[in-house]
Scaffold this motif. Structure first.
Motif, short mmCIF file in Angstrom:
data_model
loop_
_atom_site.label_atom_id
_atom_site.label_comp_id
_atom_site.label_asym_id
_atom_site.label_seq_id
_atom_site.Cartn_x
_atom_site.Cartn_y
_atom_site.Cartn_z
N ASN A 1 -54.97 53.29 47.90
CA ASN A 1 -53.91 52.99 46.85
C ASN A 1 -53.97 51.57 46.36
OD1 ASN A 1 -51.50 53.44 45.41
ND2 ASN A 1 -50.08 52.79 47.10
N LEU A 2 -54.21 50.60 47.21
CA LEU A 2 -54.17 49.14 46.82
C LEU A 2 -55.62 49.03 45.90
CD1 LEU A 2 -53.48 47.09 49.82
CD2 LEU A 2 -52.17 47.59 48.01
N THR B 1 -48.98 51.16 53.22
CA THR B 1 -49.73 51.95 52.14
C THR B 1 -51.39 52.30 52.59
OG1 THR B 1 -49.83 52.40 49.92
CG2 THR B 1 -50.37 50.39 50.42
N ARG C 1 -56.72 51.07 43.87
CA ARG C 1 -56.36 51.75 42.65
C ARG C 1 -55.52 50.61 41.72
NH1 ARG C 1 -51.81 53.64 40.85
NH2 ARG C 1 -51.10 54.04 42.71
N LYS C 2 -54.26 50.44 42.51
CA LYS C 2 -53.60 48.92 41.90
C LYS C 2 -54.49 48.05 41.33
CE LYS C 2 -49.11 50.39 43.75
NZ LYS C 2 -47.93 50.00 44.27
N SER D 1 -57.50 48.09 40.67
CA SER D 1 -58.37 48.36 39.37
C SER D 1 -57.35 48.57 38.16
CB SER D 1 -59.02 49.80 39.65
OG SER D 1 -59.85 50.38 38.66
N ASP D 2 -56.40 49.00 38.24
CA ASP D 2 -55.32 49.21 36.93
C ASP D 2 -54.75 47.84 36.75
OD1 ASP D 2 -55.89 51.97 37.41
OD2 ASP D 2 -53.80 52.57 38.35
N THR E 1 -52.31 46.58 38.44
CA THR E 1 -50.83 46.88 38.70
C THR E 1 -50.30 46.06 40.01
OG1 THR E 1 -50.93 48.89 39.61
CG2 THR E 1 -50.48 48.83 37.13
N LEU E 2 -51.42 45.60 40.99
CA LEU E 2 -50.87 45.08 42.14
C LEU E 2 -50.19 43.64 41.94
CD1 LEU E 2 -51.11 45.37 45.40
CD2 LEU E 2 -53.29 44.20 45.06
N ASP E 3 -49.07 43.63 42.57
CA ASP E 3 -48.34 42.48 42.43
C ASP E 3 -48.67 41.14 43.14
OD1 ASP E 3 -46.74 43.48 40.25
OD2 ASP E 3 -45.24 44.40 41.79
#
Length: 81
Positions: A32-33, A28, A35-36, A38-39, A41-43
């Motif tokens: 994108n990482l 990716t 953003r994840k 920050s959100d 949502t990164l696992d």
């Protein structure tokens, strides 16, 4: 968590990876990482050190192992149905 997954990732990338390298591993983009992260949502857990965000390679291996286990479970459910 698979010891083999850990060994392969550590051999190729070291004990920890920054977001740019993690993006390459996950195929990716660094944006994108970010953003994840920050959100939330990164696992894969990450942490800050020296002004950079890092992920422990063991956590990356655990992520891949969990994705594989989920895929195997889904395939098993499809065969049963």
């Amino acid at each position: 968590m698979s010891l083999l997954s850990q060994m392969v990732l550590i051999e190729q990338h070291g004990l920890r990876v920054d977001l740019d390298r993690l993006a390459t591993i996950l195929e990716t983009t660094p944006a994108n990482l970010r953003r994840k992260v920050s959100d939330g949502t990164l696992d894969i857990p990450t942490y800050m050190d020296g002004g950079k965000r890092w992920a422990d390679t063991r956590d990356v291996a655990a992520y891949f192992d969990s994705r594989r286990a989920g895929a195997n479970l889904q395939a098993s459910n499809l065969r049963i149905a």
